[in-house]
Design a protein around this motif. Structure first.
Motif, mmCIF file in Angstrom:
data_model
loop_
_atom_site.group_PDB
_atom_site.id
_atom_site.type_symbol
_atom_site.label_atom_id
_atom_site.label_comp_id
_atom_site.label_asym_id
_atom_site.label_seq_id
_atom_site.Cartn_x
_atom_site.Cartn_y
_atom_site.Cartn_z
ATOM 1 N N PRO A 1 0.893 -1.144 0.166
ATOM 2 C CA PRO A 1 0.005 -0.207 0.111
ATOM 3 C C PRO A 1 0.798 1.226 -0.033
ATOM 4 O O PRO A 1 0.435 2.440 -0.509
ATOM 5 C CB PRO A 1 -0.889 0.024 1.059
ATOM 6 N N LEU B 1 -3.817 -2.342 3.254
ATOM 7 C CA LEU B 1 -3.927 -0.924 3.501
ATOM 8 C C LEU B 1 -3.079 -0.744 4.572
ATOM 9 O O LEU B 1 -2.743 -1.258 5.750
ATOM 10 C CB LEU B 1 -5.622 -0.693 3.940
ATOM 11 N N HIS C 1 -5.464 7.238 0.531
ATOM 12 C CA HIS C 1 -6.419 5.924 0.915
ATOM 13 C C HIS C 1 -7.204 5.641 -0.240
ATOM 14 O O HIS C 1 -7.142 4.338 -0.480
ATOM 15 C CB HIS C 1 -7.325 6.386 2.001
ATOM 16 N N GLN D 1 -4.734 3.371 -2.329
ATOM 17 C CA GLN D 1 -4.574 2.306 -1.474
ATOM 18 C C GLN D 1 -5.868 1.340 -1.883
ATOM 19 O O GLN D 1 -5.576 -0.055 -2.015
ATOM 20 C CB GLN D 1 -4.414 2.630 0.031
ATOM 21 N N GLU D 2 -7.062 2.032 -1.751
ATOM 22 C CA GLU D 2 -8.181 0.708 -1.758
ATOM 23 C C GLU D 2 -8.400 0.328 -3.325
ATOM 24 O O GLU D 2 -8.577 -0.739 -3.534
ATOM 25 C CB GLU D 2 -9.493 1.461 -1.227
ATOM 26 N N PHE E 1 -5.512 -2.315 -3.576
ATOM 27 C CA PHE E 1 -5.889 -3.511 -2.758
ATOM 28 C C PHE E 1 -7.016 -4.216 -3.434
ATOM 29 O O PHE E 1 -6.784 -5.367 -3.786
ATOM 30 C CB PHE E 1 -6.195 -3.050 -1.389
ATOM 31 N N SER F 1 -1.962 -5.259 6.910
ATOM 32 C CA SER F 1 -2.783 -4.134 7.187
ATOM 33 C C SER F 1 -2.195 -3.507 8.589
ATOM 34 O O SER F 1 -1.596 -4.231 9.603
ATOM 35 C CB SER F 1 -4.205 -4.724 7.744
ATOM 36 N N ALA G 1 -5.296 -0.105 9.904
ATOM 37 C CA ALA G 1 -6.304 0.124 8.851
ATOM 38 C C ALA G 1 -7.844 -0.865 9.229
ATOM 39 O O ALA G 1 -8.387 -0.859 8.343
ATOM 40 C CB ALA G 1 -5.906 -0.352 7.471
ATOM 41 N N ARG H 1 -11.357 -0.997 8.138
ATOM 42 C CA ARG H 1 -11.779 -0.871 6.491
ATOM 43 C C ARG H 1 -10.975 -2.414 5.913
ATOM 44 O O ARG H 1 -11.737 -2.514 5.048
ATOM 45 C CB ARG H 1 -11.051 0.153 5.995
ATOM 46 N N PHE H 2 -9.941 -2.662 6.503
ATOM 47 C CA PHE H 2 -9.266 -3.658 5.715
ATOM 48 C C PHE H 2 -10.238 -5.005 5.735
ATOM 49 O O PHE H 2 -10.256 -5.602 4.592
ATOM 50 C CB PHE H 2 -7.735 -3.952 6.617
#
Ligand SMILES: [Zn+2]
Length: 271
Positions: A75, A106, A115, A118-119, A122, A140, A143, A146-147
């Motif tokens: 990430p 993340l 972010h 990253q998302e 990912f 992670s 995170a 959310r992860f």
């Protein structure tokens, strides 16, 4: 019924070592030899960018008896991804000694990449792993939750996966186990300042989900005496981490070592 364990020498698997790091450039052969001498049979070289993943795959090809590789984008480097990233990872994943996609995930601790980037990347790597049904090597940091949410959205097709270098709290561990993830424990557990909670949490990891790793050259166990030169961590220190985990579990290190190696072989289909 208790499993039976024989007293043969340990054959451990270090599921995460950044052996493409410049600190290993001059003495990698010695590092691998010391690892073998310490009972580390297989080392997974972590890929963190497309370029580093290529180098990890090259290292694995040059040391087929000991090294395997992962291919992925960390990430931290999500902002560097582009349209060529997934095709490049797809090609790397087809190589015989590349055993997982990652590390990906993340990291809201350092925030080197925004972010949304990253998302996005990912998710793209999860989708590729779902398509190829290749294991995922997950990162992670700060995170949660959310992860786990991102992973849950892909739950139906998610391949086997490990939350590498788990350092989170109980809620995060529960979320990872609910997703049926394997859990990788590093020398973080040897850190009396920030790793104490892991001494208890590690007891809540099912035996068949526990993995160990060094994350070399990072995360040198703080209670290792003497400390290595330049405080560089290396795979030969894996038994030290194993012993810390085994003490926390109140179980013999040989037993825990066998469990973790068997789990690693199963997760990554190591022959
Ligand atoms: Zn990581």
């Amino acid at each position: 019924m208790a499993a039976e364990y024989t007293a043969r020498p340990m054959t451990l698997v270090d599921i995460g070592a950044n052996l493409t790091h410049p600190s290993f450039r001059d003495d990698l052969e010695d590092v691998i030899r010391r690892a073998q001498g310490a009972g580390v049979e297989t080392i997974l070289v972590t890929g963190t960018t497309v370029e580093e993943s290529r180098r990890a795959a090259d290292l694995a090809a040059a040391h087929p008896e000991t090294l395997r590789a992962t291919a992925g984008v960390h990430p931290h480097h999500a902002r560097e991804c582009d349209a060529a990233t997934i095709p490049a990872l797809r090609a790397l994943a087809a190589l015989p000694r590349v055993v997982a996609l990652g590390e990906c995930g993340l990291d809201f601790n350092r925030n080197y990449s925004p972010h949304p980037d990253q998302e996005k990347w990912f998710t793209a790597q999860i989708e590729l792993a779902c398509e190829l049904q290749i294991p995922l090597f997950l990162h992670s940091r700060d995170a949660h939750p959310r992860f786990a949410e991102v992973l849950r959205a892909h739950r139906a097709r998610l391949p086997r996966a490990v939350a590498h270098c788990f350092t989170g709290e109980r809620a995060e561990l529960r979320a990872c186990l609910d997703l049926d993830l394997y859990i990788g424990i590093t020398g973080w557990i040897c850190d009396e300042r920030r790793g104490r909670h892991l001494l208890e949490l590690v007891r809540e990891i099912p035996r068949e989900r526990l993995l160990i790793e060094t994350d070399s050259p990072y995360l040198t166990p703080r209670d290792l005496h003497p400390q290595p030169r330049a405080r560089r961590n290396e795979p030969a220190f894996l038994p030290h981490i194993l012993r810390a985990v085994a003490r926390a579990l109140g179980r013999p290190a040989e037993e825990v070592g066998e469990d973790t190696a068997r789990n690693a072989r199963e997760l990554f289909s190591l022959s």
